[in-house]
Design a protein around this motif. Sequence first.
Motif, mmCIF file in Angstrom:
data_model
loop_
_atom_site.group_PDB
_atom_site.id
_atom_site.type_symbol
_atom_site.label_atom_id
_atom_site.label_comp_id
_atom_site.label_asym_id
_atom_site.label_seq_id
_atom_site.Cartn_x
_atom_site.Cartn_y
_atom_site.Cartn_z
ATOM 1 N N THR B 120 0.851 -1.183 0.000
ATOM 2 C CA THR B 120 0.000 0.000 0.000
ATOM 3 C C THR B 120 0.887 1.232 0.000
ATOM 4 O OG1 THR B 120 -0.067 -0.274 2.392
ATOM 5 C CG2 THR B 120 -2.022 -0.948 1.176
ATOM 6 N N HIS B 123 -0.465 7.128 0.664
ATOM 7 C CA HIS B 123 -1.780 7.750 0.535
ATOM 8 C C HIS B 123 -2.881 6.784 0.974
ATOM 9 C CE1 HIS B 123 -4.633 10.620 -1.075
ATOM 10 N NE2 HIS B 123 -5.271 9.607 -1.639
ATOM 11 N N GLU B 124 -2.756 5.547 0.470
ATOM 12 C CA GLU B 124 -3.737 4.516 0.800
ATOM 13 C C GLU B 124 -3.691 4.189 2.300
ATOM 14 O OE1 GLU B 124 -6.156 3.094 -0.397
ATOM 15 O OE2 GLU B 124 -6.422 1.197 0.679
ATOM 16 N N GLN B 125 -2.475 4.174 2.875
ATOM 17 C CA GLN B 125 -2.340 3.885 4.299
ATOM 18 C C GLN B 125 -3.034 4.960 5.124
ATOM 19 O OE1 GLN B 125 1.715 3.209 5.428
ATOM 20 N NE2 GLN B 125 1.846 1.313 4.253
ATOM 21 N N ARG B 126 -2.866 6.181 4.700
ATOM 22 C CA ARG B 126 -3.477 7.292 5.419
ATOM 23 C C ARG B 126 -5.004 7.196 5.326
ATOM 24 N NH1 ARG B 126 -2.599 12.547 7.357
ATOM 25 N NH2 ARG B 126 -4.499 13.701 6.947
ATOM 26 N N ARG B 127 -5.456 6.863 4.137
ATOM 27 C CA ARG B 127 -6.903 6.758 3.930
ATOM 28 C C ARG B 127 -7.488 5.698 4.861
ATOM 29 N NH1 ARG B 127 -10.617 4.080 1.928
ATOM 30 N NH2 ARG B 127 -9.281 2.350 1.309
ATOM 31 N N ARG B 128 -6.787 4.556 4.968
ATOM 32 C CA ARG B 128 -7.275 3.476 5.821
ATOM 33 C C ARG B 128 -7.269 3.877 7.288
ATOM 34 N NH1 ARG B 128 -4.905 -2.363 4.202
ATOM 35 N NH2 ARG B 128 -5.331 -2.278 1.969
ATOM 36 N N VAL B 130 -7.507 6.877 8.524
ATOM 37 C CA VAL B 130 -8.585 7.840 8.744
ATOM 38 C C VAL B 130 -9.918 7.097 8.861
ATOM 39 C CG1 VAL B 130 -9.893 9.706 7.672
ATOM 40 C CG2 VAL B 130 -7.390 9.753 7.608
ATOM 41 N N ALA B 131 -10.126 6.119 7.962
ATOM 42 C CA ALA B 131 -11.376 5.350 7.997
ATOM 43 C C ALA B 131 -11.513 4.613 9.330
ATOM 44 C CB ALA B 131 -11.402 4.356 6.833
ATOM 45 N N GLU B 134 -12.420 7.031 12.032
ATOM 46 C CA GLU B 134 -13.822 7.432 11.889
ATOM 47 C C GLU B 134 -14.750 6.331 12.398
ATOM 48 O OE1 GLU B 134 -13.832 8.571 7.815
ATOM 49 O OE2 GLU B 134 -13.389 10.682 8.268
ATOM 50 N N GLY B 139 -12.926 10.713 14.228
ATOM 51 C CA GLY B 139 -12.540 11.401 12.992
ATOM 52 C C GLY B 139 -12.115 12.837 13.221
#
Lengths: 407, 252
Positions: B120, B123-128, B130-131, B134, B139
Motif C-alpha cells: 500500500t 496515501h492509501e495507508q493514510r486513507r485506511r 482515517v477510515a 472514523e 474522525g
Amino acid sequence: MNFAKIVRVAWDGLNLNKMRSFLTTLGVIIGVASVIIMLAVSAGAEAAIAEQINSLGANLLIVSPLRGVPGAARTLLLEDANAIAQQVVGISGVSAEQSPTAQTIKANGVTLEGIALVGTTADFPVVRDYALGEGRYFTADEDERKIKLVVLGAGLATDLFGEQSALGQSITIGTLRLTVIGVMAPKGQVADVDYDGRVYLPISLVLDKFMPSGPGGISMRRDAVRTIYIKVESQDKIDSVITQVTALLASRHDVDASQPDFTVQTQQDIIATQEAATAAFRDLLAWVAGVSLVVGGIGIMNIMLVSVTERTREIGLRMALGARPTDVLLQFLIEAIILSLAGGVVGVLAGVGGSYLFAQLGTMRTELVPASIPLAFGAAAAVGIFFGYYPATQAAKLDPIVALRRE
Amino acid sequence: MDTPIIEIKNLFKVYGEGEATVNALAGADVTVQRGEFVAVMGPSGSGKSTLMNIIGCLDRPTSGAYLLDGRDVSRLDKNELAKVRSQKIGFVFQSFNLLARLSALDNVMLPMLYNLHEKTDAHEQRRRAVAALEAVGLGQRMGHYPNQLSGGQQQRVAIARALVNQPPLILADEPTGNLDSQSSLEILEIFHRLHNQGTTIVVVTHEPDVAIQAQRIICLRDGSVVSQGGEGISPCLESRERATAQAQEATE
C-alpha cells in the motif's frame, strides 16, 4: 518494512531525546575531528621540514658537526671549507655559514633590534640558489680581508631605506660600520626562516667581530662554523663528492672515516631523518585519536542500551503489531549508525575547520590530508555498526509478552 | 460451515523443567467461529493469559494444535509469527499502549509499517487509518496526541489501530480494565458495532459485566476449558450469580 521507513523510525527514536543524542555523538565528533587535526598537524610539520631543506638549493650536501660528540661542535672550521673548495672534484661551490646572536642595526635614522646575522663565504648565492636583487655579493678576497661589507635581505633593505636604494649606504651593526654592496632578491619566509629579514656578511668578519671568545679561551676555536654547504655539479656526482669530503675531513680532523666527528648528508637524508622523528609522534597522535573514537563508540553503545531498556514496552508493542526481530534489530542498529555518522559529519567539519584555524592563527602549520576524511568517516561508521550491534540484538531478543508487561 | 477462525485442540503449555514444571495449559480445546463475539474468563492462574498469548501468536504451545484462520501456526518461528500477527490479529491492550510521541493518526498507521503482505502506498495507508479512526468515532481528533485524549478515547485509538490492517480477529486483553464505567460502556458499544459488521472479537477479561456482553463465555480453570459457554450460566459466573442471589435474599 522497507529501508527508508526503518531509517525514518530510527530518526524518530533519536529525536525523542535530542540533547542526549547530541551528547552521545560528541565522543565521535571529538574522535573524528582529532584524527583529522592530528594528521594535518603532522603532515604540516613534515611539509615544513621538506620545504626548509629543499629551499637550501638543489644538489646540495650539508656538512655539520656531529651532535652528541663532546667538542665536535667546534671542530668544523672555516679552513675545512676552504680545503673542500680547493681539493674536492665535482663541486661548483662551497659555502660555510655561521650565525652569531641577533644584533641591533642602525641606518638612515632607523633602529632595528634583534636582526639575524649570517656569515657566509663568497659562494653563498650560488650554493644556496639565492640570487641578488641588486648590487653584488662580496668576493672571496674581500671575505678573507674582512672588508666591512654587507648584503641586505630584501625586506630589511626596504625597512631601512624605503624606496631609496640601499647600495652604497652605510649601516651600523652593533658598533661596527659597514657598507651595503648588495640586496638579495626577495625569497620570503621558508618554514621558520625569514630570509628577507636577515643580513649577510663575510664569514671571516663575523668570526672576528661577532663570535664570543669562549670562557676557556684555548678550547674555543673562533673559526668554527655551524654548517658547510657544498653545491655538487650534478646529481650523479653526489656519491663521489660525499666520499671525497668524508675522506678529506677525516684526515684533517685526524679521525677514522668510519667514526667521523661530522656528518655529510644530502637533503633527502635530512628529510628522511626528520620524518622518522615525526613519524613516531604522528603514530602516537593517531592512536590517541583512535582511542577517543573507541571511547565515543562505547558512549553510543551505552546510550543505546539505556534506550533499549527505556523503550522495552515500545519494542514489545511493535513486535505485537507485527515487527519481526529483524525489523527491531535494524531499527536500533540504524539509530546507532545515524548517531555515529552524524558525529562523523560534524567531526569532519570540526576537523577541517580546526586545521584551518590552527593554520590561520599561525601557531602551527597544518596540511589537510585528504585521505584522513574518508578514513575518519569510515571509522565512525564502523564504530556505529560495531558498538550498535550488541544493543540492537538485545532489543531484537526481547520477548514481546515480557516486554509488553514491563512498566 | 466455514473453517473456524480459531481451532485449538488439546493444547499444552508447560513452564519450567523437572520437578518444577507447571502446566499453564493442560489439554485446552477452543473453537471460535468467524464473526463470533467471545469472552474468555477464568480466575488468575487458570491459564487465561497463556491462552491469550498463544491465540495472539505471541507465544508457542508446548504441544497441541492451533489453527488460526485454517493454518497451523503452532510451530512457526519468531519471524513467521510476527508476520501472522501483522496480518491476522488486531491487539487491544488493557493499558492502550499508544506511543506518546505519535499523533492518533500516526499511532493507527503503525501496524501498516510492518505489514509486508499488502503493498500500500502512503496515501492509501493514510486513507485506511482515517477510515479506522472514523469507525471508532474519532474522525475529529486524528491530530491529537495520546496525552490530549481521555482514557476512553485512547482505547478507541487503540481499537482503530487494531482494525487498520483489516485482520480477521480482534483480540482484546482486559480492554476496559483501566477505564471508568462510562468509557467502558463506550468501548463495549464499539465492540458490538464491529461484531454486527462481522468482525470476530475475543475478549479476555475477569470482569463479569464485560463478559456477559459476549455471545458466549469460554471458562478456564486449572489450564483447561471447563465450559465453552452458550447454554446456561457459565461456571465462571456462578459465584457472581450466587452473590447476587444472596444479596437479593438479604434485601428481601
